[in-house]
Write a protein that holds these residues in place. Sequence first.
Motif, short mmCIF file in Angstrom:
data_model
loop_
_atom_site.label_atom_id
_atom_site.label_comp_id
_atom_site.label_asym_id
_atom_site.label_seq_id
_atom_site.Cartn_x
_atom_site.Cartn_y
_atom_site.Cartn_z
N ASP A 198 0.82 -1.21 0.00
CA ASP A 198 0.00 0.00 0.00
C ASP A 198 0.85 1.26 0.00
O ASP A 198 0.46 2.28 -0.55
CB ASP A 198 -0.91 0.01 1.24
N TYR A 199 2.02 1.21 0.63
CA TYR A 199 2.76 2.47 0.72
C TYR A 199 3.32 2.91 -0.62
O TYR A 199 3.46 4.10 -0.87
CB TYR A 199 3.81 2.46 1.84
N VAL A 200 3.63 1.93 -1.48
CA VAL A 200 4.06 2.32 -2.83
C VAL A 200 2.86 2.83 -3.61
O VAL A 200 2.95 3.82 -4.34
CB VAL A 200 4.74 1.14 -3.54
N ARG A 201 1.73 2.15 -3.43
CA ARG A 201 0.51 2.63 -4.09
C ARG A 201 0.18 4.04 -3.60
O ARG A 201 -0.20 4.91 -4.38
CB ARG A 201 -0.63 1.67 -3.77
N ALA A 202 0.34 4.25 -2.30
CA ALA A 202 0.06 5.58 -1.75
C ALA A 202 1.01 6.61 -2.35
O ALA A 202 0.61 7.73 -2.65
CB ALA A 202 0.17 5.56 -0.24
N ALA A 203 2.26 6.23 -2.52
CA ALA A 203 3.23 7.17 -3.09
C ALA A 203 2.86 7.51 -4.52
O ALA A 203 2.96 8.65 -4.95
CB ALA A 203 4.64 6.57 -3.03
N ARG A 204 2.39 6.50 -5.25
CA ARG A 204 1.95 6.78 -6.63
C ARG A 204 0.70 7.65 -6.61
O ARG A 204 0.55 8.55 -7.43
CB ARG A 204 1.70 5.48 -7.37
N ALA A 205 -0.17 7.39 -5.66
CA ALA A 205 -1.40 8.17 -5.58
C ALA A 205 -1.10 9.62 -5.22
O ALA A 205 -1.93 10.50 -5.42
CB ALA A 205 -2.33 7.55 -4.55
N LYS A 206 0.08 9.88 -4.66
CA LYS A 206 0.44 11.25 -4.32
C LYS A 206 0.93 12.02 -5.55
O LYS A 206 1.19 13.21 -5.48
CB LYS A 206 1.55 11.27 -3.27
N GLY A 207 1.11 11.30 -6.66
CA GLY A 207 1.51 11.98 -7.88
C GLY A 207 3.00 12.20 -7.99
O GLY A 207 3.45 13.05 -8.76
N LEU A 208 3.80 11.45 -7.22
CA LEU A 208 5.25 11.59 -7.36
C LEU A 208 5.68 10.95 -8.66
O LEU A 208 5.04 10.04 -9.17
CB LEU A 208 5.94 10.90 -6.17
N SER A 209 6.81 11.42 -9.21
CA SER A 209 7.29 10.87 -10.46
C SER A 209 7.77 9.44 -10.25
O SER A 209 8.13 9.06 -9.14
CB SER A 209 8.44 11.72 -11.00
N SER A 210 7.79 8.66 -11.33
CA SER A 210 8.21 7.26 -11.23
C SER A 210 9.58 7.13 -10.58
O SER A 210 9.81 6.27 -9.76
CB SER A 210 8.26 6.63 -12.62
N ARG A 211 10.46 8.02 -10.99
CA ARG A 211 11.83 7.94 -10.49
C ARG A 211 11.83 8.11 -8.96
O ARG A 211 12.50 7.38 -8.24
CB ARG A 211 12.69 9.01 -11.15
N ARG A 212 11.06 9.07 -8.50
CA ARG A 212 11.01 9.30 -7.05
C ARG A 212 10.36 8.15 -6.32
O ARG A 212 10.78 7.78 -5.21
CB ARG A 212 10.25 10.59 -6.76
#
Lengths: 353, 329, 266, 282
Positions: free
Chosen positions: A250-264
């Motif tokens: 979930d935390y990676v999904r959450a990070a993606r949901a935050k709109g961070l770039s793929s690299r980040r």
Amino acid sequence: MPTATKAARSRSTGSALPRYLLRRLGTSIVLLFGVTLVTFVLTALVPGDPIAAALGEGAIQNEATVEAYRERYGMDRSLPERYLLYLLALVQGDLGTSIRTSRPVLEELSTALPATVEVAFAAIVVSLAVALVLGTIAACRAGKVSDQVVRVVSLVGLSVPTFWLAIMVYRLFFMQLGWAPGSGRLSPALNPPPRITGLYLVDFALDGDPVGFIDAAAHLVLPVVVLSLFTIGLLTRFIRSSVLEVLSTDYVRAARAKGLSSRRVIVGYLLRGASLPILTMVGVAFGALLSGTVLVEAVFAWPGLGTYAYYAAINLDLPAVMGVGLVVGVIYVVINLVVDLLYGVLDPRVRLG
Amino acid sequence: MSAQVSRMSRAADARVSRRSKRRLPAAWRSPLALVGIVIAGAWFLAAILAPWIAPYDPLAQGLPRLTPPGEYSVLGTDVLGRDALSRLLHGARVTIPLAGVLVVCAMVLGTIIGAVAGYIGGWVDEVLGRLTDLFMAFPTVILAMVIAAALGPSLYNAVLAGIVVTWPMYARVTRSLVMSLRSQNFVIASRLLGYSPWRSMGTDILPNVMGPVLVLASLEVGTAILLLTGLSFLGLGAQPPTAEWGSMISGAMQNIDAWWLGVFPGLAILTVVMAFNFIGDSLRDVLDPLSSAERQGAGSAVGPTTVNADEGDPSAAVPSEPTEQEAPR
Amino acid sequence: MSTVLSLTDLAVELGPKTARRQVVRGVTLDLVAGQIQGLAGESGSGKTVTAMAVLGLLPGSATVSGSVRMGTTELTTLRKRELNRVRGRRIAMIFQDPSASLHPQLSIGAQLTDHVRHHLGMKRKEARGRAAELLDRVKVPDPESALNRYPHQFSGGQRQRIAIAMALACEPEVLLADEPTTALDVTVQAGILHLLRDLVDERNLAVLLVTHDLGVMSAVADDVAVMRHGRLVESGARRQMFTDPQHPYTRQLLEAMPDAQESEIL
Amino acid sequence: MSELLRVKDLVVRYGTMTAVDGLSMSIEPGEVLALVGESGCGKSSTARAVVGMERPAAGDVHFRDLPVPPLGLRRREKRFTAIQMVFQDPNSSLNPRKRVGDQIADGVRAARERNIESEEPGHWLESVGLEASMASRYPHQFSGGQRQRLAIARALAAKPDLIVADEPISALDASSQASVAAMMRRLCLDAGAGMLFISHDLSVVRLMADRVMVMYQGSVVESGATSQVWSDPVHPYTRALLAAIPHPDGRGVLPAAPAAESPQEWSSHVPEALNRHAAPGR
């Protein structure tokens, strides 16, 4: 693998660092003691006569010489007695004298060890860098063509007999093409750097000798490449599955949901999340590398621990074999300790108890 | 209501059984496994049929010396005038079965020790754990080298050395699997039904350990071949004039110009090991949860199952870690 | 009443090539500012997949058809870079298990500020100040020092509060909440529901609340939609859905609630 | 000797952490006692200690006046197979590599070893709402809810006198929770067994327990007849717990939230909240 258990254990006790280190020291000493015991028992089993091996056909006829030898190396005493004497000397920092070369084992090991550490360390750095890239790509594209390619490449890497590959690249790049320098750590024309760490690259750099540095680096290339191949295979497969697992958290999904770039997301969340198992595996891979160096050192005439162990073993040079066992045990203990301490750095749950 | 439930569950059943039928063949249908099986099968055949298909006696020295491939023989001849192809084929008879023996012995030994340590726990586990630690502290080749040297260089001693250095891996994997299984609900449940510890070990624990251990073993066949040929290369395994791949490569080092003597045995090792690795890795895809035990807490994933929260995955091949208990340990 | 986000005929296919399944089949919903749209259903009904499809969080193998429209922007066809400008900035999401949705190895401060700095171009210090304010708003005690701590040092309820703060950091218009209280104890859940309701009213948020718990739904949702096998079987205003359900499945769900049953003992 | 289970001053510790702090209770045949509380209150640890999975740090657990031995390296005595357990996670409750019929047959065998006749596995499958023909399947061919039914069937096949059920329905879909709970109560009472039912959900407990014990931080804060505790809670924690349950009535009323996380008054000792009797006339 062992390190993970220990880290988990230390996490569950969540104790203060000093107490943990003390405990760690205790188990390490037990382990090293065990290592000397196992090596001693093994060497005691030797059916061949080490003295005969050392003296050769001629001298073995002369009973006085043989007796003198036996006494000199303590062979006239009982096994437990010999072991106790060895331990006593060990505590005082004396690893005995090599039967084959008549030089102190400690001194010989102190030149052989850095040679191996230099190769192994370079190889692990190269392997980790390559494997991180390959493994992450494979995980992020799981099931796609690039994943399959990485999988096959890493499996092939695991399948290549290192000693054979060493011979092949040596023939090709040194003998046929002349791109790489020959065997050994340095070209014959050069003198070794003043000994500070025993690692040629470091010592040449400290000495400010660019010619030596480049030559030493060039000599490292082939052994490192050969050694890395297996480790790359090992680490890539492991990193792929570790990253894949973190990918579905979930935390990676959450990070993606935050709109961070793929690299980040990959560097800041994904790889950080996978860092603990990867770290453990790097420790294991380092151990595997030490194994691999024995065979590769034989091909490249690299004056390292593997070569030393090989000659010690075939000559039944007991003090030298014992010394190798001990050094190897120490390396294992140190690797585990470093991995555990890094665990603490990377994981706040360990750090803060 | 209950009719409704059972209708729903029947639908779920249909889905699940379709899935379960897909499970095993998937491994064999993967191209990787297929390639592995074909190559390994070819080498098995070569090993079995070597006496009949090899053109010459592998030890006979009658041919012209150091002829390159194609001249007198398909793969050339060596320094003693022996046929390289015949030696290569006979080499398969030496290495492959011995690697199998090595893996099976190490697996049995390691599994037993690991199972005992994991099930009994306490000081038994502590002592056995230290013992495994001890043998794992040695780099494989160095310990094998010492053992082979101590017992005298021979292929059988090399196998023995291989067993000594590889059993701890199985012990570790088994131990952690057994430990997690031991506290699984279904094991507790059968203990509450009056199973003795032995029976629970035999019917509840070991069958669930075997899958992962077998995957590990299949991946280890390749490593065993590398170890045996490596030791032979160093002169600590097969002794001349045995036709063995590692010692053939080592012999080839003396004849730099006769490239064919070194290349082909190496390719033989490479292909066999690769075949086993392909098979083992495909097997792992099917029986995956192993890797999580192997790495203890590291875990692994079968595939990119990014959506599972709402899916309700009914397939649990091997139970996962015990569910989090109320009280932190 | 302004519609902020519209799902029209949204459909999702998932799974490997050999066994593709339609998990969501034609869902149409409007999210309105200041209102909580509940999405109910049992596990496997496709409600979570619907929420994830809005933000494009499904695995690459998923095929999404239909439309997710926010103002004039069609989200399903956006490029990744453009979608990243919507994610976290205009639409934020909170997940079921707060102990899993916060990175265990990163400090609260880092996780609360990285997207703020990314989206709004704030400096580190400024972003931290904002993060502390937010933590204070969601009633995490001692916000300043909380920024330097790690998720495992908080209770489950506090972690969900932190996750909510993280979602609201860039002042999004839409919040997707996927079972936000399922992993929590009831006494903690009550607090989170209050917070959620307050935040919706105070920030005029449009919320999609995915939950299987009809009690939770009844407590905070303004409108309720019920999903089954990937389809909406019924949707409408909360009161009507609970007091006068039209679809037999909705009735069945309500009847199965322990609340609705006469105790066998009493 | 009407008591089936008697627990006296039970203490369970994990390291320095005390999970259960001096708990006493008893269960009679044909009675369902529920242990209710939120995560970490010690209810599961109590259940584990009752069946012998956990060795108590202090206190004792008696089943039919005999101390329950810990589940160690020795085979469980026959008479204690009359204690059976149903677990929370149905996915790990069944051996994945054994046909479900054979697993239920283990229960039947346990009953017969105590010289008690038990029906064939097919019967038990039907009694939990499955089909007898499913006996030859493996656990992975069932859904989570069905697996829980299988686990219940296995426990019942052993003809237990005491069933310990640790959150047996919380992993199930909402629509089947109430029906499985009711089924468990019915089957248990039909067999004349007692049941210790662990749950975090008071509204489910209301449906099936004769008596309830509310636990908070390792201790029982309120106990007594379910009807009484449900309709007229006395202890502040029980009140907060009941008030926090949201009701699916469509009225849009937010459940009452406690002012703080775990306020002091929740751990207060309220003597009149213990051993409450059902109001006369009920």
